[in-house]
Design an enzyme around this catalytic site. Structure first.
Site, PDB file in Angstrom:
ATOM      1  N   SER A 129       0.830  -1.211   0.000  1.00 30.74           N
ATOM      2  CA  SER A 129       0.000   0.000   0.000  1.00 30.74           C
ATOM      3  C   SER A 129       0.857   1.250   0.000  1.00 30.74           C
ATOM      4  CB  SER A 129      -0.872  -0.013   1.257  1.00 30.74           C
ATOM      5  OG  SER A 129      -1.409   1.268   1.485  1.00 30.74           O
ATOM      6  N   TYR A 154      -2.096  -0.440  10.037  1.00 28.69           N
ATOM      7  CA  TYR A 154      -2.324  -0.959   8.683  1.00 28.69           C
ATOM      8  C   TYR A 154      -1.042  -0.843   7.853  1.00 28.69           C
ATOM      9  CZ  TYR A 154      -3.922  -1.005   3.830  1.00 28.69           C
ATOM     10  OH  TYR A 154      -4.061  -1.273   2.487  1.00 28.69           O
TER      11      TYR A 154
HETATM   12  N1  LIG Z   1      -8.452  -0.051  -2.634  1.00 25.08           N
HETATM   13  C1  LIG Z   1      -7.379   0.666  -2.355  1.00 25.08           C
HETATM   14  O1  LIG Z   1      -7.352   1.883  -2.566  1.00 25.08           O
HETATM   15  C2  LIG Z   1      -6.149   0.014  -1.769  1.00 25.08           C
HETATM   16  C3  LIG Z   1      -5.034   0.838  -1.505  1.00 25.08           C
HETATM   17  C4  LIG Z   1      -3.896   0.251  -0.977  1.00 25.08           C
HETATM   18  C5  LIG Z   1      -3.841  -1.109  -0.740  1.00 25.08           C
HETATM   19  N2  LIG Z   1      -4.939  -1.882  -0.991  1.00 25.08           N
HETATM   20  C6  LIG Z   1      -4.835  -3.323  -0.704  1.00 25.08           C
HETATM   21  O2  LIG Z   1      -5.311  -4.054  -1.821  1.00 25.08           O
HETATM   22  C7  LIG Z   1      -5.962  -5.246  -1.396  1.00 25.08           C
HETATM   23  C8  LIG Z   1      -7.365  -5.312  -1.955  1.00 25.08           C
HETATM   24  O3  LIG Z   1      -8.058  -4.165  -1.495  1.00 25.08           O
HETATM   25  P1  LIG Z   1      -9.585  -3.876  -1.824  1.00 25.08           P
HETATM   26  O4  LIG Z   1      -9.716  -2.411  -1.972  1.00 25.08           O
HETATM   27  O5  LIG Z   1     -10.043  -4.783  -2.892  1.00 25.08           O
HETATM   28  O6  LIG Z   1     -10.233  -4.273  -0.417  1.00 25.08           O
HETATM   29  P2  LIG Z   1     -11.508  -5.186  -0.092  1.00 25.08           P
HETATM   30  O7  LIG Z   1     -11.702  -5.083   1.385  1.00 25.08           O
HETATM   31  O8  LIG Z   1     -12.636  -4.835  -0.976  1.00 25.08           O
HETATM   32  O9  LIG Z   1     -10.982  -6.628  -0.470  1.00 25.08           O
HETATM   33  C9  LIG Z   1     -10.311  -7.484   0.416  1.00 25.08           C
HETATM   34  C10 LIG Z   1     -11.068  -8.804   0.440  1.00 25.08           C
HETATM   35  O10 LIG Z   1     -10.333  -9.694   1.260  1.00 25.08           O
HETATM   36  C11 LIG Z   1     -11.219 -10.394   2.100  1.00 25.08           C
HETATM   37  N3  LIG Z   1     -10.478 -10.764   3.295  1.00 25.08           N
HETATM   38  C12 LIG Z   1     -10.078  -9.961   4.315  1.00 25.08           C
HETATM   39  N4  LIG Z   1      -9.446 -10.687   5.253  1.00 25.08           N
HETATM   40  C13 LIG Z   1      -9.447 -11.973   4.816  1.00 25.08           C
HETATM   41  C14 LIG Z   1      -8.958 -13.191   5.346  1.00 25.08           C
HETATM   42  N5  LIG Z   1      -8.361 -13.238   6.545  1.00 25.08           N
HETATM   43  N6  LIG Z   1      -9.136 -14.330   4.630  1.00 25.08           N
HETATM   44  C15 LIG Z   1      -9.760 -14.297   3.430  1.00 25.08           C
HETATM   45  N7  LIG Z   1     -10.265 -13.173   2.886  1.00 25.08           N
HETATM   46  C16 LIG Z   1     -10.100 -12.028   3.566  1.00 25.08           C
HETATM   47  C17 LIG Z   1     -12.362  -9.438   2.378  1.00 25.08           C
HETATM   48  O11 LIG Z   1     -13.574 -10.125   2.692  1.00 25.08           O
HETATM   49  C18 LIG Z   1     -12.457  -8.669   1.064  1.00 25.08           C
HETATM   50  O12 LIG Z   1     -13.436  -9.243   0.210  1.00 25.08           O
HETATM   51  C19 LIG Z   1      -5.883  -5.233   0.127  1.00 25.08           C
HETATM   52  O13 LIG Z   1      -4.751  -5.974   0.510  1.00 25.08           O
HETATM   53  C20 LIG Z   1      -5.682  -3.775   0.459  1.00 25.08           C
HETATM   54  O14 LIG Z   1      -5.019  -3.613   1.693  1.00 25.08           O
HETATM   55  C21 LIG Z   1      -6.081  -1.349  -1.504  1.00 25.08           C
END
Ligand SMILES: NC(=O)c1ccc[n+]([C@@H]2O[C@H](COP(=O)([O-])OP(=O)(O)OC[C@H]3O[C@@H](n4cnc5c(N)ncnc54)[C@H](O)[C@@H]3O)[C@@H](O)[C@H]2O)c1
Length: 339
Positions: A129, A154
């Site tokens: 991130s 985080y």
């Molecule tokens: N969206 C953004 O702007 C952003 C920015 C930086 C980093 N990220 C990272 O990208 C990744 C995806 O983000 P996103 O925006 O799609 O988030 P999101 O929360 O929509 O997707 C994450 C998914 O992982 C699942 N999950 C969480 N913990 C889990 C576990 N222990 N076992 C199995 N499934 C689990 C959740 O149910 C969710 O569906 C994450 O790692 C997030 O930290 C996202």
């Protein structure tokens, strides 16, 4: 791409779009997700419903913090590629719920690494991130910069993922690529993110909360640009550099098969401009409540993406106006909302 691609967090925002694209490209995809209730679970189920229409997709409800369940997936499918997106996301939530981050982002990630060690894969790509840049002042943020000053748990867990990945790349030769995402937005997005709640509140006439009195900037990146980048990276497998020298080669590469990239838009937008663009797409002016900065937040994010441009010709092409238009069109359709 030959073989099975395992996507963790497949019911999440980025995971859903990535799986959709991989299926469109004819890949065999296995998705896992624990469908937790961090945000509206119906949205996750609806995303999965669409993915499940394709026979090349298999879904399993698995929590990555459960080692046995993760091993079982690897044993059954023997994935060639793994893309780990499952994580507890959100900066602010980590202040009140630290153990959700420890479970998913630390224990869960080690389980993925251990499974990749036991059932060798060609490439593990995982979500880091932009928040790892924490209190850094120099922008654009470069993967050559030190990221030892996180300002939220985080961020600390994401930085820890990069360190853990490096260790496994070195000890067990697992090629790993960490992606530092910069504020990803778009249709089927995350209800906990500002653009989503702003849209909801503006449409219902409720005031929106503008933190740090609007004096923030974010490198908003449209989901299709992100997915395009991830797909191009799947076969861009990092190679070990035996002669690695951090002073010449930089800290985002290694003597191990390890690489870190920023994946952002390279165009930070002031929060107030973002709100103006959203108001213009919605055709409605927001009532605004100006508040102080929230703990754990950062003032500005701005991605230096020169490595990604060089290695995969990454060129994000979606303007904020176009991206927000697509988001709002989806939002109105999905929630049957009137403007
Ligand atoms: N969206 C953004 O702007 C952003 C920015 C930086 C980093 N990220 C990272 O990208 C990744 C995806 O983000 P996103 O925006 O799609 O988030 P999101 O929360 O929509 O997707 C994450 C998914 O992982 C699942 N999950 C969480 N913990 C889990 C576990 N222990 N076992 C199995 N499934 C689990 C959740 O149910 C969710 O569906 C994450 O790692 C997030 O930290 C996202």
């Amino acid at each position: 791409m030959e073989g099975v691609i395992l996507v963790t967090g497949a019911a999440g925002f980025i995971g859903f779009h990535l799986v959709q694209r991989l299926l469109k490209d004819g890949c065999d995809v296995v998705g896992i997700d624990n469908l937790n209730e961090y945000y509206d679970i119906q949205l996750k189920k609806d995303r999965l419903k669409l993915l499940n229409e394709n026979n090349n997709f298999a879904f399993h409800k698995v929590d990555i913090k459960e080692k046995k369940a993760v091993d079982h997936i690897f044993e059954t499918y023997r994935p060639t590629y793994v893309i780990n997106l499952a994580a507890q996301a959100g900066v602010r939530y980590s202040i009140e719920n630290p153990y959700a981050y420890v479970d998913s982002n630390l224990v869960g990630f080690v389980n993925i690494l251990e499974a990749c060690r036991r059932y060798p894969v060609k490439h593990l790509i995982y979500a880091s991130s932009s928040s790892v840049y924490g209190g850094n002042k120099v922008s654009p943020f470069s993967t050559g910069h030190n990221v030892d000053h996180p300002v939220s748990l985080y961020a600390a867990t994401k930085k820890a993922n990069e360190l853990l990945a490096h260790t496994y790349s070195h000890l067990f030769g697992i090629p790993t690529t960490g992606l530092r995402f910069f504020t990803v937005y778009g249709p089927w997005g995350r209800p906990d993110m500002a653009y989503f709640s702003f849209t909801k509140d503006i449409l219902s006439g409720k005031p929106i909360k503008v933190f740090n009195h609007g004096k923030m900037e974010r490198d908003f990146t449209y989901i299709d640009d992100i997915v395009d980048g991830i797909v191009k990276l799947i076969d861009k497998i990092p190679m070990p550099n035996k002669n690695w020298d951090e002073t010449k080669d930089g800290i985002s590469t290694s003597f191990a098969p390890y690489k870190i990239y920023n994946i952002g838009n390279n165009n930070p937008v002031p929060l107030m401009n973002f709100i103006n663009a959203l108001e213009s797409v919605l055709g409605k002016v927001a009532k605004k409540v100006y508040l102080d900065m929230q703990p754990g937040d950062v003032l500005k994010t701005y991605a230096d993406i020169s490595d990604l441009e060089r290695d995969i010709n990454f060129k994000p092409s979606t303007s904020i106006e176009e991206g927000l238009r697509k988001f709002v069109d989806w939002y109105k359709e999905y929630y049957k909302a009137e403007v």
